[in-house]
Design an enzyme around this catalytic site. Structure first.
Site, PDB file in Angstrom:
ATOM      1  N   HIS A 137       0.955  -1.398  -0.029  1.00  0.00           N
ATOM      2  CA  HIS A 137       0.155   0.421  -0.134  1.00  0.00           C
ATOM      3  C   HIS A 137       0.684   1.305   0.336  1.00  0.00           C
ATOM      4  O   HIS A 137      -0.155   2.620  -0.301  1.00  0.00           O
ATOM      5  CB  HIS A 137      -0.995   0.572   1.089  1.00  0.00           C
ATOM      6  N   ASP A 174      -2.593 -10.573  -2.767  1.00  0.00           N
ATOM      7  CA  ASP A 174      -3.191 -10.214  -1.187  1.00  0.00           C
ATOM      8  C   ASP A 174      -4.324  -9.877  -1.580  1.00  0.00           C
ATOM      9  O   ASP A 174      -4.945  -9.258  -2.408  1.00  0.00           O
ATOM     10  CB  ASP A 174      -2.020  -9.128  -0.931  1.00  0.00           C
ATOM     11  N   HIS A 176      -6.593  -7.485  -0.517  1.00  0.00           N
ATOM     12  CA  HIS A 176      -6.047  -5.614  -1.036  1.00  0.00           C
ATOM     13  C   HIS A 176      -5.809  -5.225  -1.746  1.00  0.00           C
ATOM     14  O   HIS A 176      -4.748  -5.969  -2.536  1.00  0.00           O
ATOM     15  CB  HIS A 176      -5.604  -4.830   0.247  1.00  0.00           C
ATOM     16  N   ASP A 254      -3.751 -12.744   3.141  1.00  0.00           N
ATOM     17  CA  ASP A 254      -5.587 -12.435   4.104  1.00  0.00           C
ATOM     18  C   ASP A 254      -6.682 -12.448   2.383  1.00  0.00           C
ATOM     19  O   ASP A 254      -8.127 -12.159   3.311  1.00  0.00           O
ATOM     20  CB  ASP A 254      -5.382 -11.044   4.269  1.00  0.00           C
TER      21      ASP A 254
HETATM   22 ZN    ZN Z   1      -4.261  -7.168   3.131  1.00  0.00          ZN
END
Ligand code: ZN
Length: 317
Positions: A137, A174, A176, A254
């Site tokens: 991120h 991931d 995200h 995740d």
């Molecule tokens: Zn994540």
């Protein structure tokens, strides 16, 4: 050709701590280490201690001011703590630094760089970096979402700029969206990024349609079988066309069914399958060269089992 799988980490990665109850916690690394010992997989890996990244290498992916701000915050925090102030400096609502964070940041990116060096030197076939803080991120100019420096983007740029590779790929599984990596590499056609992620979801970010991005947003509750089909039809042909000389993986776990941070339905076997497919691309085009870095994964037991599956596929054991 080297056959060993490297396992890079550093004690500093345990000491970065964002406070009691924070999901991105040092216990994540304990869970992974415990699992490796319990299963005996530890013996099949070549363990290496990471060294700190040089600022000049971090600048391959980050604005100099961003790095100076993080370092300055670390220094200010030390002074504040000495004067009786709080133990942490907040960077965004869910991301903070303690007195060890700057060293951990350097070691996490340093692990990715060291792994890249060792794999390109032919000492290792591939490598996994069990590091925190995670990185995907972190944008060129901003820390967010538990991330400060983008370990995978730094390593990918490092392979291009310092080792003279012409084409690499970044795979991000991931749950995200790796908005930071996208921000850094968008439009750089030497780097093909393939990703799937839950959408709509964190982070709210404009998903790039640049030619070097293969973004696959998927709805909540998508299962592993559907992900596999998307990977087979959307990632693999683009990867084969790109012919990367090395592959980098943002290995977040995740998207696991047991991980409450996201709502996707992957299980260990899906991570094994994904890793086998990634390794097969590397075997076809890149002499097997893969460097994988830990990103998310917050359900400790599922994280440990998933990393085990990932490592078994990397090591071929
Ligand atoms: Zn994540």
């Amino acid at each position: 050709m080297a056959h060993a799988t490297g396992y890079f980490t550093h004690r500093a990665c345990w000491q970065h701590d964002m406070g009691a109850g924070h999901p991105e916690c040092p216990e994540r690394l304990d869970a992974i280490e415990d699992r490796l010992l319990l299963t005996g997989l530890d013996a099949a890996l070549e363990r290496r201690e990471a060294t700190p990244a040089a600022l000049a290498d971090l600048e391959l992916a980050h604005d100099r001011l961003h790095l100076a701000a993080l370092r300055g915050l670390a220094d200010t925090l030390k002074e504040d703590i000495a004067a009786g102030g709080p133990q942490r400096a907040q960077v965004d609502p869910d991301t903070s630094m303690n007195v060890h964070s700057w060293e951990a940041i350097l070691m996490a990116a340093g692990a990715a760089i060291d792994a890249t060096d060792a794999v390109l030197a032919g000492e290792l076939r591939n490598a996994f970096c069990a590091v925190r803080p995670p990185g995907h991120h972190a944008t060129r100019r901003q820390a967010m979402g538990f991330c400060f420096v983008n370990n995978v983007a730094v390593a990918a740029k490092y392979a291009l700029e310092r080792h003279g590779l012409k084409r690499v790929a970044i795979i991000d599984f991931d749950v995200h969206h790796g908005n930071g990596t996208e921000d850094i590499i968008e439009g750089d056609e030497r780097i093909l990024m393939c990703s799937f992620y839950q959408h709509p979801f964190y982070p709210a970010w404009t998903h790039s349609t640049a030619k070097n991005m293969v973004n696959l947003p998927v709805p909540a509750y998508t299962r592993g079988m559907d992900i596999r089909e998307l990977v087979e039809t959307c990632w693999i042909p683009r990867l084969d066309e790109h012919r990367p000389q090395m592959l980098f993986v943002s290995a977040g776990f995740d998207a696991h069914r047991e991980d409450d941070m996201g709502q996707l339905g992957l299980v260990e076997q899906d991570y094994a399958w994904l890793t086998e497919r990634i390794q097969a691309v590397a075997d076809r085009h890149a002499q097997g060269r893969v460097v994988s870095c830990l990103e998310g994964g917050y359900a400790l037991d599922a994280l440990a089992r998933s990393v085990e599956a990932h490592l078994r596929a990397l090591a071929g054991v």
